[in-house]
Motif scaffolding. Sequence first.
Motif, mmCIF file in Angstrom:
data_model
loop_
_atom_site.group_PDB
_atom_site.id
_atom_site.type_symbol
_atom_site.label_atom_id
_atom_site.label_comp_id
_atom_site.label_asym_id
_atom_site.label_seq_id
_atom_site.Cartn_x
_atom_site.Cartn_y
_atom_site.Cartn_z
ATOM 1 N N THR A 268 0.836 -1.206 0.000
ATOM 2 C CA THR A 268 0.000 0.000 0.000
ATOM 3 C C THR A 268 0.869 1.253 0.000
ATOM 4 O O THR A 268 0.615 2.200 -0.763
ATOM 5 N N ALA B 119 -1.481 -4.038 -7.081
ATOM 6 C CA ALA B 119 -2.794 -4.492 -6.584
ATOM 7 C C ALA B 119 -2.964 -5.994 -6.808
ATOM 8 O O ALA B 119 -3.463 -6.708 -5.929
ATOM 9 N N THR C 248 -7.568 1.963 3.323
ATOM 10 C CA THR C 248 -6.941 0.753 2.784
ATOM 11 C C THR C 248 -6.229 0.000 3.898
ATOM 12 O O THR C 248 -6.374 -1.227 4.036
ATOM 13 N N ASP D 126 -12.160 -7.248 0.942
ATOM 14 C CA ASP D 126 -10.864 -6.587 1.064
ATOM 15 C C ASP D 126 -10.178 -6.502 -0.301
ATOM 16 O O ASP D 126 -9.634 -5.463 -0.676
ATOM 17 N N TRP E 132 -11.480 -3.777 -2.513
ATOM 18 C CA TRP E 132 -10.972 -2.458 -2.155
ATOM 19 C C TRP E 132 -9.504 -2.290 -2.562
ATOM 20 O O TRP E 132 -9.077 -1.197 -2.936
ATOM 21 N N ILE E 133 -8.724 -3.377 -2.511
ATOM 22 C CA ILE E 133 -7.314 -3.313 -2.928
ATOM 23 C C ILE E 133 -7.217 -2.815 -4.369
ATOM 24 O O ILE E 133 -6.271 -2.117 -4.735
ATOM 25 N N PHE F 84 -8.934 1.187 -4.546
ATOM 26 C CA PHE F 84 -8.104 2.282 -4.053
ATOM 27 C C PHE F 84 -7.210 2.875 -5.147
ATOM 28 O O PHE F 84 -7.308 4.074 -5.447
#
Lengths: 125, 232
Positions: free
Chosen positions: A22, A45, B85, B212, B215-216, B219
């Motif tokens: 991230t 990702a 996140t 999850d 959303w990864i 984002f």
Amino acid sequence: MVGHISPKSTYYAVFAALMVGTAITVAVAFVNLGSFNFPVAIGIAITKATLVVLFFMHAKYSSKVIKLFVGTAFFFLAILLGMTMTDVLSRGLKTYPGGAGGSGYGERAPRVPGAAPAASREGQH
Amino acid sequence: MGDAVAVHGGHGDAHAHHHPDLQHHFDTLEQQHEAATLGMWLFLITEVLFFGGLFLAYMLYRVWYPVAWAEASRELDIVLGAFNTAVLIGSSLTMALAVRAAQTGKQRATVVWILLTMTLGFVFLIVKYFEYKEKFEHHHVPGPNFVFEGPEAGPAQIYFSLYFLMTGLHATHMIIGFFIMAVIAWMAHKKRFTPEWYTPVEITGLYWHFVDIVWIFLFPLLYLVDRAGHFA
């Protein structure tokens, strides 16, 4: 006992990797890589999602038929995205000598810096 | 029928010979666990394609309107997005630990980890609420009151339509997850699970990890379109 039990350290390591991923994706978003910002962001990702699927969702320790199902989900997603995008992205290409550009990407995105307007590009041929 | 009862001891007696959580149409607990997990993955395949349709719409419009995507994306708060996140990844960790606690027969710990997962999910939704509120205040909600400076107002409205659709559908999944987790926490509190049978915890974990993963991808696709200023 039913199912594989991972050590807690595995989960903490995966969590740490996801947080690092991230941080990297946020940092690299501010670096101008031109057209490569998008593939880099998607690559990070996909890496993060793969870690979640393999370890948090136990796919790594699952039977072959479950692994097949996991693969099926992303195989069909790849067909949906891949085949549609190859069509759309290639519409502006000239596919034979002297051929005219089709309608689609070429004409619809004239304001990309550095790219000539669609009209003048047509005029060169 | 009388002979069969005499030979096999009858239905009531049969229960004494197998695990109380083993359904009669399965041979073993392992087979039952495998079938349930496979069924959940089948559902998740449909979920991947459910969200996949929205991702495809997103990709097409992003290819057609790269400048609008760059400008509209910069209206989102990257700090809140990155924070959320991290929060959601944290909730995936606590969910994985909840499943592990159920596998090892620690049901008190299962309750605690699931409540922690719900708390982190709730923090995510609170942040999302303030992000949505800010969009309403800035007239960035698609519709007759939509305002966006510059020539990209039209396609920017498409961006915000997809933003609300994708994050809204994701948030809906989280809210459904809260109800499921509440039931699981209650079952764990009532000591319903054993290391031999904790399938509902495992299945709920698969669901939450899928949320999850969505959303990864959301984002970077929504918040990080063009922070470097390449397109606009």
